[in-house]
Design a protein around this motif. Structure first.
Motif, PDB file in Angstrom:
ATOM      1  N   VAL A  37     -25.283 126.496 103.801  1.00 20.79           N
ATOM      2  CA  VAL A  37     -26.156 127.672 103.716  1.00 20.79           C
ATOM      3  C   VAL A  37     -26.925 127.865 105.016  1.00 20.79           C
ATOM      4  O   VAL A  37     -27.151 129.003 105.469  1.00 20.79           O
ATOM      5  N   ARG A  38     -27.312 126.790 105.673  1.00 22.63           N
ATOM      6  CA  ARG A  38     -28.088 126.879 106.907  1.00 22.63           C
ATOM      7  C   ARG A  38     -27.216 127.077 108.142  1.00 22.63           C
ATOM      8  O   ARG A  38     -27.742 127.181 109.257  1.00 22.63           O
ATOM      9  N   SER A  39     -25.920 127.148 107.971  1.00 25.92           N
ATOM     10  CA  SER A  39     -25.031 127.190 109.135  1.00 25.92           C
ATOM     11  C   SER A  39     -25.118 128.497 109.903  1.00 25.92           C
ATOM     12  O   SER A  39     -24.899 128.528 111.115  1.00 25.92           O
ATOM     13  N   SER A  40     -25.440 129.631 109.236  1.00 23.19           N
ATOM     14  CA  SER A  40     -25.540 130.913 109.934  1.00 23.19           C
ATOM     15  C   SER A  40     -26.510 131.828 109.186  1.00 23.19           C
ATOM     16  O   SER A  40     -26.684 131.704 107.962  1.00 23.19           O
ATOM     17  N   PRO A  41     -27.160 132.779 109.891  1.00 26.17           N
ATOM     18  CA  PRO A  41     -28.076 133.717 109.221  1.00 26.17           C
ATOM     19  C   PRO A  41     -27.371 134.592 108.181  1.00 26.17           C
ATOM     20  O   PRO A  41     -27.969 134.940 107.161  1.00 26.17           O
ATOM     21  N   ALA A  42     -26.086 134.956 108.419  1.00 26.02           N
ATOM     22  CA  ALA A  42     -25.370 135.823 107.467  1.00 26.02           C
ATOM     23  C   ALA A  42     -25.158 135.106 106.131  1.00 26.02           C
ATOM     24  O   ALA A  42     -25.341 135.703 105.057  1.00 26.02           O
ATOM     25  N   ILE A  43     -24.788 133.821 106.205  1.00 25.68           N
ATOM     26  CA  ILE A  43     -24.593 133.066 104.958  1.00 25.68           C
ATOM     27  C   ILE A  43     -25.913 132.883 104.236  1.00 25.68           C
ATOM     28  O   ILE A  43     -25.987 132.960 102.999  1.00 25.68           O
ATOM     29  N   LEU A  44     -26.983 132.662 104.987  1.00 26.66           N
ATOM     30  CA  LEU A  44     -28.303 132.503 104.363  1.00 26.66           C
ATOM     31  C   LEU A  44     -28.725 133.781 103.657  1.00 26.66           C
ATOM     32  O   LEU A  44     -29.262 133.743 102.536  1.00 26.66           O
ATOM     33  N   ASP A  45     -28.493 134.968 104.274  1.00 26.11           N
ATOM     34  CA  ASP A  45     -28.835 136.245 103.636  1.00 26.11           C
ATOM     35  C   ASP A  45     -27.996 136.469 102.379  1.00 26.11           C
ATOM     36  O   ASP A  45     -28.501 136.963 101.356  1.00 26.11           O
ATOM     37  N   LYS A  46     -26.725 136.093 102.447  1.00 30.02           N
ATOM     38  CA  LYS A  46     -25.864 136.251 101.276  1.00 30.02           C
ATOM     39  C   LYS A  46     -26.334 135.353 100.136  1.00 30.02           C
ATOM     40  O   LYS A  46     -26.310 135.742  98.951  1.00 30.02           O
ATOM     41  N   PHE A  47     -26.797 134.140 100.491  1.00 32.87           N
ATOM     42  CA  PHE A  47     -27.299 133.228  99.466  1.00 32.87           C
ATOM     43  C   PHE A  47     -28.563 133.800  98.808  1.00 32.87           C
ATOM     44  O   PHE A  47     -28.750 133.702  97.593  1.00 32.87           O
ATOM     45  N   LYS A  48     -29.441 134.423  99.606  1.00 36.58           N
ATOM     46  CA  LYS A  48     -30.659 135.021  99.050  1.00 36.58           C
ATOM     47  C   LYS A  48     -30.320 136.198  98.123  1.00 36.58           C
ATOM     48  O   LYS A  48     -30.986 136.396  97.103  1.00 36.58           O
ATOM     49  N   GLU A  49     -29.284 136.986  98.475  1.00 34.08           N
ATOM     50  CA  GLU A  49     -28.871 138.079  97.591  1.00 34.08           C
ATOM     51  C   GLU A  49     -28.363 137.540  96.251  1.00 34.08           C
ATOM     52  O   GLU A  49     -28.662 138.097  95.187  1.00 34.08           O
ATOM     53  N   CYS A  50     -27.593 136.460  96.297  1.00 30.71           N
ATOM     54  CA  CYS A  50     -27.121 135.848  95.046  1.00 30.71           C
ATOM     55  C   CYS A  50     -28.287 135.330  94.209  1.00 30.71           C
ATOM     56  O   CYS A  50     -28.274 135.432  92.976  1.00 30.71           O
ATOM     57  N   ALA A  51     -29.310 134.785  94.899  1.00 35.68           N
ATOM     58  CA  ALA A  51     -30.478 134.288  94.169  1.00 35.68           C
ATOM     59  C   ALA A  51     -31.219 135.438  93.496  1.00 35.68           C
ATOM     60  O   ALA A  51     -31.718 135.301  92.370  1.00 35.68           O
ATOM     61  N   LYS A  52     -31.283 136.627  94.146  1.00 35.41           N
ATOM     62  CA  LYS A  52     -31.938 137.782  93.535  1.00 35.41           C
ATOM     63  C   LYS A  52     -31.162 138.281  92.326  1.00 35.41           C
ATOM     64  O   LYS A  52     -31.750 138.692  91.320  1.00 35.41           O
ATOM     65  N   LYS A  53     -29.831 138.250  92.416  1.00 40.44           N
ATOM     66  CA  LYS A  53     -29.025 138.698  91.281  1.00 40.44           C
ATOM     67  C   LYS A  53     -29.228 137.787  90.073  1.00 40.44           C
ATOM     68  O   LYS A  53     -29.237 138.242  88.925  1.00 40.44           O
ATOM     69  N   GLU A  54     -29.398 136.510  90.331  1.00 50.29           N
ATOM     70  CA  GLU A  54     -29.649 135.557  89.245  1.00 50.29           C
ATOM     71  C   GLU A  54     -31.121 135.496  88.847  1.00 50.29           C
ATOM     72  O   GLU A  54     -31.497 134.673  88.005  1.00 50.29           O
ATOM     73  N   LYS A  55     -31.959 136.360  89.509  1.00 53.82           N
ATOM     74  CA  LYS A  55     -33.395 136.437  89.227  1.00 53.82           C
ATOM     75  C   LYS A  55     -34.093 135.090  89.441  1.00 53.82           C
ATOM     76  O   LYS A  55     -34.914 134.633  88.647  1.00 53.82           O
ATOM     77  N   ILE A  56     -33.734 134.463  90.547  1.00 59.26           N
ATOM     78  CA  ILE A  56     -34.378 133.199  90.951  1.00 59.26           C
ATOM     79  C   ILE A  56     -35.427 133.550  91.999  1.00 59.26           C
ATOM     80  O   ILE A  56     -35.094 133.994  93.104  1.00 59.26           O
ATOM     81  N   ASP A  57     -36.682 133.382  91.647  1.00 54.75           N
ATOM     82  CA  ASP A  57     -37.795 133.731  92.537  1.00 54.75           C
ATOM     83  C   ASP A  57     -38.260 132.462  93.243  1.00 54.75           C
ATOM     84  O   ASP A  57     -38.967 131.624  92.670  1.00 54.75           O
ATOM     85  N   CYS A  58     -37.851 132.288  94.478  1.00 58.21           N
ATOM     86  CA  CYS A  58     -38.229 131.104  95.254  1.00 58.21           C
ATOM     87  C   CYS A  58     -38.235 131.475  96.728  1.00 58.21           C
ATOM     88  O   CYS A  58     -37.259 132.048  97.236  1.00 58.21           O
ATOM     89  N   GLU A  59     -39.343 131.166  97.410  1.00 60.99           N
ATOM     90  CA  GLU A  59     -39.486 131.479  98.827  1.00 60.99           C
ATOM     91  C   GLU A  59     -39.408 130.233  99.703  1.00 60.99           C
ATOM     92  O   GLU A  59     -39.689 130.287 100.900  1.00 60.99           O
ATOM     93  N   GLN A  60     -39.054 129.095  99.126  1.00 61.63           N
ATOM     94  CA  GLN A  60     -38.994 127.858  99.888  1.00 61.63           C
ATOM     95  C   GLN A  60     -37.785 127.849 100.823  1.00 61.63           C
ATOM     96  O   GLN A  60     -36.739 128.417 100.507  1.00 61.63           O
ATOM     97  N   ARG A  61     -37.962 127.186 101.962  1.00 69.93           N
ATOM     98  CA  ARG A  61     -36.856 127.053 102.908  1.00 69.93           C
ATOM     99  C   ARG A  61     -36.026 125.819 102.565  1.00 69.93           C
ATOM    100  O   ARG A  61     -36.434 124.964 101.790  1.00 69.93           O
ATOM    101  N   PHE A  62     -34.849 125.741 103.199  1.00 68.79           N
ATOM    102  CA  PHE A  62     -33.928 124.628 102.939  1.00 68.79           C
ATOM    103  C   PHE A  62     -34.141 123.525 103.984  1.00 68.79           C
ATOM    104  O   PHE A  62     -34.216 123.813 105.201  1.00 68.79           O
ATOM    105  N   PHE A  63     -34.232 122.299 103.521  1.00 67.24           N
ATOM    106  CA  PHE A  63     -34.341 121.147 104.394  1.00 67.24           C
ATOM    107  C   PHE A  63     -33.219 120.177 104.064  1.00 67.24           C
ATOM    108  O   PHE A  63     -32.918 119.914 102.905  1.00 67.24           O
ATOM    109  N   LEU A  64     -32.642 119.622 105.107  1.00 66.81           N
ATOM    110  CA  LEU A  64     -31.570 118.667 104.895  1.00 66.81           C
ATOM    111  C   LEU A  64     -32.103 117.343 104.382  1.00 66.81           C
ATOM    112  O   LEU A  64     -31.644 116.817 103.350  1.00 66.81           O
ATOM    113  N   ASP A  65     -33.077 116.766 105.073  1.00 71.21           N
ATOM    114  CA  ASP A  65     -33.620 115.450 104.689  1.00 71.21           C
ATOM    115  C   ASP A  65     -35.119 115.429 104.964  1.00 71.21           C
ATOM    116  O   ASP A  65     -35.596 115.972 105.963  1.00 71.21           O
ATOM    117  N   VAL A  66     -35.853 114.773 104.105  1.00 72.72           N
ATOM    118  CA  VAL A  66     -37.267 114.481 104.288  1.00 72.72           C
ATOM    119  C   VAL A  66     -37.419 112.966 104.104  1.00 72.72           C
ATOM    120  O   VAL A  66     -37.366 112.460 102.980  1.00 72.72           O
TER     121      VAL A  66
END
Length: 371
Positions: free
Chosen positions: A340-369
């Motif tokens: 998902v983090r590999s390109s801005p286009a894939i990230l935007d597409k992932f956010k559109e899918c999240a809106k269709k599924e009505k998932i309300d989340c503004e958190q960013r993606f992190f690989l490791d903490v």
């Protein structure tokens, strides 16, 4: 009396009166002169304070008298009737060689300013709060001290004082202030560090103060080894204080190396009363604690319970070991996040899918903490 002579006599008398009025003019009338008294002149035996800093030039002509500044030698006209001492008074606070510059500025350069409350200083101001007016005076030392505190507190680079925007802002706020270079700011920072170190040394030498140390060492992304030494203690008001007394490079993470550097720091600060030492749960730190027990004297129970292992580090090790049991699931999630983090286009597409599924989340993606 003859009637023909009377008009001649009247005309002659009128002419005499008019001549007297022309020859002796009347003084101009000053209405209400009693209610508007003239200003009092300064006594001759009460000279201006300016003459403590200026000297009259003896060789100057009487019509063009000159006075010379005792510090920089600048000349000013000082005729007793044509010139005043205000120009010389204005020169004193600006004289570059005046040793009494601060006293002069205190007398001639005070202005009114609003006093900020502690809440307003940190940005939590209240518009309805009443602010007090106080006298404000320009001090170059105070401005330089404020710049040093700004660089330290806000963790700014030293070159900020050489930026065009910073210089323009300072010029608008105080045209008299000469912005120092970054070398001067570094020198001022070291002076402030030496001053604060002296104050902290006096505080730590108080009887009854026992210090708990926290030692933390790590390797940066540049493969440089760092060590930070922090003190925790209770002051005379029973308030917990936390002070960093050392932050330095170390050659390696061996126990005897850490012990030698800690010993050198404690000798520099003249600290020998240690209550506890908190370190990570690593084998090298066990060696460092054994080294410090021989160096430190006057510890509680001979330093038997001086070694405190960091609970957060132990918990982190436990969690990392448990995550190894579900390593396959974690690998799949990590791969999905990396995709998902590999390109801005894939990230935007992932956010559109999240809106269709009505998932309300503004958190960013992190690989490791790691923590």
């Amino acid at each position: 009396m003859d009637s023909s002579s009377s008009p001649i006599d009247l005309d002659s008398n009128e002419q005499i009166i008019n001549l007297e009025e022309i020859q002796t003019p009347r003084p101009p009338s000053t209405p209400n002169s009693s209610s508007c008294p003239l200003p009092k002149k300064r006594k001759e035996n009460d000279p201006s304070i300016v003459w403590n800093h200026f000297t009259k030039v003896e060789d100057s002509p009487v019509d063009d008298a000159k006075a010379k500044c005792n510090y920089c030698g600048k000349m000013y006209a000082c005729h007793s009737k044509r010139n005043e001492t205000s120009t010389m008074q204005n020169h004193l606070p600006l004289c570059p060689k005046n040793p009494h510059k601060r006293e002069s500025s205190d007398k001639y350069q005070k202005t009114l300013a609003s006093e900020a409350t502690p809440e307003e200083e940190v940005g939590e101001s209240d518009s309805s709060m009443v602010r007090n007016l106080v006298t404000h005076k320009y001090s170059e030392e105070a401005v330089r001290s404020a710049i040093v505190e700004m660089v330290i507190i806000d963790e700014l680079p030293f070159r900020i004082v050489e930026g065009q925007g910073f210089k323009k802002m300072v010029r608008l706020l105080e045209p008299q202030f000469k912005v120092p270079c970054r070398v001067t700011v570094v020198r001022d920072c070291m002076k402030l560090f030496a001053s604060e170190k002296t104050k902290l040394k006096k505080l730590l030498k108080n009887e009854g103060i026992r210090i708990s140390l926290t030692i933390d060492s790590w390797t940066s992304i540049q493969n440089l080894n760092y060590m930070c030494l922090t003190t925790h203690f209770l002051d005379s008001d029973w308030k917990l204080q936390k002070k960093i007394i050392n932050f330095c490079l170390i050659p390696n993470h061996r126990g005897d190396t850490i012990g030698r550097y800690v010993e050198s720091c404690l000798r520099d600060w003249d600290i020998n009363k240690i209550f506890t030492v908190t370190v990570d749960n690593a084998n090298s730190n066990d060696t460092a604690i054994l080294y410090l027990r021989h160096f430190l004297t006057g510890n509680v129970l001979g330093g038997k319970y001086m070694h405190i292992r960091c609970c957060a580090h132990i918990l982190n090790l436990v969690v990392n070991e448990s995550l190894k049991e579900c390593n396959d699931a974690i690998t799949m999630v990590r791969n999905a996040v990396r995709y998902v983090r590999s390109s801005p286009a894939i990230l935007d597409k992932f956010k559109e899918c999240a809106k269709k599924e009505k998932i309300d989340c503004e958190q960013r993606f992190f690989l490791d903490v790691q923590t």
